[in-house]
Design a protein around this motif. Structure first.
Motif, PDB file in Angstrom:
ATOM      1  N   MET A 152       0.691  -1.210   0.376  1.00 51.02           N
ATOM      2  CA  MET A 152      -0.194   0.242  -0.458  1.00 51.02           C
ATOM      3  C   MET A 152       0.478   1.310   0.078  1.00 51.02           C
ATOM      4  SD  MET A 152      -2.912   1.238   2.664  1.00 51.02           S
ATOM      5  CE  MET A 152      -4.022  -0.665   2.716  1.00 51.02           C
ATOM      6  N   SER A 153       0.604   2.116  -0.926  1.00 47.85           N
ATOM      7  CA  SER A 153       1.596   3.169  -0.782  1.00 47.85           C
ATOM      8  C   SER A 153       1.747   4.557   0.287  1.00 47.85           C
ATOM      9  CB  SER A 153       0.974   4.249  -2.391  1.00 47.85           C
ATOM     10  OG  SER A 153      -0.455   4.810  -1.533  1.00 47.85           O
ATOM     11  N   ARG A 154       2.363   4.734   0.564  1.00 46.00           N
ATOM     12  CA  ARG A 154       2.597   6.108   2.289  1.00 46.00           C
ATOM     13  C   ARG A 154       1.253   6.491   2.203  1.00 46.00           C
ATOM     14  NH1 ARG A 154       8.754   7.364   2.769  1.00 46.00           N
ATOM     15  NH2 ARG A 154       9.530   4.771   2.754  1.00 46.00           N
ATOM     16  N   GLY A 155       1.119   7.568   0.868  1.00 47.00           N
ATOM     17  CA  GLY A 155       0.324   8.323   1.103  1.00 47.00           C
ATOM     18  C   GLY A 155      -1.028   8.003   2.071  1.00 47.00           C
ATOM     19  N   ASN A 156      -1.467   6.200   1.004  1.00 48.00           N
ATOM     20  CA  ASN A 156      -3.033   5.560   1.221  1.00 48.00           C
ATOM     21  C   ASN A 156      -2.501   4.880   2.722  1.00 48.00           C
ATOM     22  OD1 ASN A 156      -3.570   5.918  -1.341  1.00 48.00           O
ATOM     23  ND2 ASN A 156      -3.469   4.075  -2.623  1.00 48.00           N
ATOM     24  N   ARG A 157      -1.783   4.622   3.121  1.00 44.50           N
ATOM     25  CA  ARG A 157      -1.478   4.013   4.491  1.00 44.50           C
ATOM     26  C   ARG A 157      -1.867   5.326   5.501  1.00 44.50           C
ATOM     27  NH1 ARG A 157       3.063   2.069   3.749  1.00 44.50           N
ATOM     28  NH2 ARG A 157       2.611  -0.051   3.381  1.00 44.50           N
ATOM     29  N   ARG A 158      -1.517   6.185   5.388  1.00 43.60           N
ATOM     30  CA  ARG A 158      -1.556   7.671   5.913  1.00 43.60           C
ATOM     31  C   ARG A 158      -2.633   8.093   6.245  1.00 43.60           C
ATOM     32  NH1 ARG A 158      -1.786  12.108   4.899  1.00 43.60           N
ATOM     33  NH2 ARG A 158      -1.364  12.038   2.411  1.00 43.60           N
ATOM     34  N   GLN A 159      -3.315   8.102   4.404  1.00 46.67           N
ATOM     35  CA  GLN A 159      -4.754   8.379   4.928  1.00 46.67           C
ATOM     36  C   GLN A 159      -5.711   6.968   5.968  1.00 46.67           C
ATOM     37  OE1 GLN A 159      -5.769   8.481   1.128  1.00 46.67           O
ATOM     38  NE2 GLN A 159      -5.677  10.857   1.104  1.00 46.67           N
ATOM     39  N   GLN A 160      -5.142   6.258   5.986  1.00 47.53           N
ATOM     40  CA  GLN A 160      -6.851   4.926   6.189  1.00 47.53           C
ATOM     41  C   GLN A 160      -5.855   5.019   7.803  1.00 47.53           C
ATOM     42  OE1 GLN A 160      -6.357   1.491   4.656  1.00 47.53           O
ATOM     43  NE2 GLN A 160      -6.974  -0.029   6.295  1.00 47.53           N
ATOM     44  N   ARG A 161      -4.379   5.190   8.385  1.00 47.64           N
ATOM     45  CA  ARG A 161      -4.186   5.440  10.050  1.00 47.64           C
ATOM     46  C   ARG A 161      -5.173   6.838  10.128  1.00 47.64           C
ATOM     47  NH1 ARG A 161      -0.568   1.846  11.349  1.00 47.64           N
ATOM     48  NH2 ARG A 161       0.772   1.762  10.080  1.00 47.64           N
ATOM     49  N   GLU A 162      -5.170   7.557   9.915  1.00 46.84           N
ATOM     50  CA  GLU A 162      -6.024   8.902   9.899  1.00 46.84           C
ATOM     51  C   GLU A 162      -7.914   8.145  10.061  1.00 46.84           C
ATOM     52  OE1 GLU A 162      -5.251  11.679   6.992  1.00 46.84           O
ATOM     53  OE2 GLU A 162      -3.731  12.388   7.526  1.00 46.84           O
ATOM     54  N   ILE A 163      -7.709   7.149   9.007  1.00 45.10           N
ATOM     55  CA  ILE A 163      -9.500   7.510   9.325  1.00 45.10           C
ATOM     56  C   ILE A 163      -9.485   6.271  10.749  1.00 45.10           C
ATOM     57  CG2 ILE A 163     -11.509   5.530   8.470  1.00 45.10           C
ATOM     58  CD1 ILE A 163     -10.246   6.447   5.411  1.00 45.10           C
ATOM     59  N   GLU A 164      -8.709   5.626  10.846  1.00 44.69           N
ATOM     60  CA  GLU A 164      -8.345   4.855  12.460  1.00 44.69           C
ATOM     61  C   GLU A 164      -8.235   5.601  13.391  1.00 44.69           C
ATOM     62  OE1 GLU A 164      -5.247   2.306  11.487  1.00 44.69           O
ATOM     63  OE2 GLU A 164      -6.038   1.042   9.719  1.00 44.69           O
ATOM     64  N   GLY A 165      -8.082   6.831  13.415  1.00 40.37           N
ATOM     65  CA  GLY A 165      -7.976   7.807  14.247  1.00 40.37           C
ATOM     66  C   GLY A 165      -9.058   7.678  14.638  1.00 40.37           C
ATOM     67  N   ALA A 166      -9.648   8.386  13.916  1.00 41.76           N
ATOM     68  CA  ALA A 166     -11.181   9.511  14.032  1.00 41.76           C
ATOM     69  C   ALA A 166     -11.991   8.574  14.554  1.00 41.76           C
ATOM     70  CB  ALA A 166     -11.267   9.722  12.371  1.00 41.76           C
ATOM     71  N   VAL A 167     -12.176   7.087  13.783  1.00 39.26           N
ATOM     72  CA  VAL A 167     -12.985   6.413  14.790  1.00 39.26           C
ATOM     73  C   VAL A 167     -12.840   5.412  15.818  1.00 39.26           C
ATOM     74  CG1 VAL A 167     -13.479   3.593  14.316  1.00 39.26           C
ATOM     75  CG2 VAL A 167     -13.849   4.791  11.844  1.00 39.26           C
ATOM     76  N   HIS A 168     -11.374   5.680  15.987  1.00 42.82           N
ATOM     77  CA  HIS A 168     -11.580   5.461  17.629  1.00 42.82           C
ATOM     78  C   HIS A 168     -11.784   6.695  18.509  1.00 42.82           C
ATOM     79  CE1 HIS A 168      -8.942   3.416  20.808  1.00 42.82           C
ATOM     80  NE2 HIS A 168      -8.641   4.819  21.255  1.00 42.82           N
ATOM     81  N   LYS A 169     -11.362   7.885  18.209  1.00 41.64           N
ATOM     82  CA  LYS A 169     -11.482   8.799  19.003  1.00 41.64           C
ATOM     83  C   LYS A 169     -13.747   9.248  19.275  1.00 41.64           C
ATOM     84  CE  LYS A 169      -7.686  11.595  18.044  1.00 41.64           C
ATOM     85  NZ  LYS A 169      -6.825  13.261  17.261  1.00 41.64           N
TER      86      LYS A 169
END
Length: 237
Positions: A86-103
């Motif tokens: 997975m490209s770094r950009g896509n991985r970063r965006q998925q982690r941002e989504i995960e962080g938002a979901v967690h919060k």
């Protein structure tokens, strides 16, 4: 196997041991993300087998199958480590989504809706869904998630490299499965259906879309969002 001139018949040996390559590939694929292709592992495994044929020395006192297994598995692991899943950009965006979901889950005490996740990210619902389609959340576990503090003991070495898993790995796998089953139970109903059809019934996105009466792109979005929710739940594992 030897040719008429008394030399090893590499073609015959490649054919004889190709089932070994397939067996090792299937053992390995069962522990890897869904986007890893079995044919790719088999292809590099055959390269490893060919390398083993060229390097094998009967005088070393080991059986060829044992030697070949090490070379085949090593070639597969090298390919996996070198692949950019997975490209770094896509991985970063998925982690941002995960962080938002967690919060949001901590704040709301329930699975957040798509509009709420988009709001937490500060983007429109349409932009959020576009990101879900782009990242195509295919990896429940990233290899770097499983790396120790010192950079050793990564996911491939602990869960894939050895055919006989050690007791600690078996226990960790069991805990992971239990945690995953429990996390799936808390997904929104439609996302539960998507995960069940995709992983339990081996249906592709087009087939799932037909069952749910939505577009294939929408199924992709739901799958990506489910992966983000599950990774958020499994952070403490």
């Amino acid at each position: 196997m030897y040719t008429a001139t008394g030399r090893l018949d590499n073609s015959a040996l490649l054919k004889q041991y190709s089932p070994l390559v397939r067996r090792l590939a299937h053992q390995m694929i069962a522990k890897l993300p869904a986007n890893v292709e079995i044919d790719d592992l088999i292809q590099v495994g055959m390269i490893g087998l060919n390398d083993a044929l060229g390097r094998f020395d009967l005088g070393q006192g080991v059986q060829f199958e044992t030697f070949a297994t090490q070379r085949i598995r090593g070639a597969m692991l090298d390919e996996l480590r070198g692949s950019d899943w997975m490209s770094r950009g896509n991985r970063r965006q998925q982690r941002e989504i995960e962080g938002a979901v967690h919060k949001l889950e901590q704040r709301l005490g329930r699975p957040p809706q798509e509009s709420e996740i988009a709001g937490e990210l500060g983007i429109s619902l349409g932009d959020y869904q576009d990101i879900l389609t782009k990242v195509r959340g295919t990896q429940l576990v990233y290899l770097e998630d499983m790396t120790g503090d010192d950079g050793s003991d990564d996911f491939l070495d602990r869960h894939v490299a050895s055919e006989e898993a050690n007791p600690l790995s078996l226990l960790q796998d069991h805990r992971m499965r239990e945690a995953l089953v429990e996390a799936i139970k808390h997904l929104p109903e439609r996302e539960q259906y998507v995960m069940s059809m995709y992983y339990e019934h081996d249906m592709n996105l087009k087939e799932i879309a037909a069952v749910l009466g939505v577009t294939e792109s929408r199924v992709c979005q739901l799958h990506s969002q489910s992966i983000a929710r599950l990774r958020s739940k499994l952070r403490s594992w």
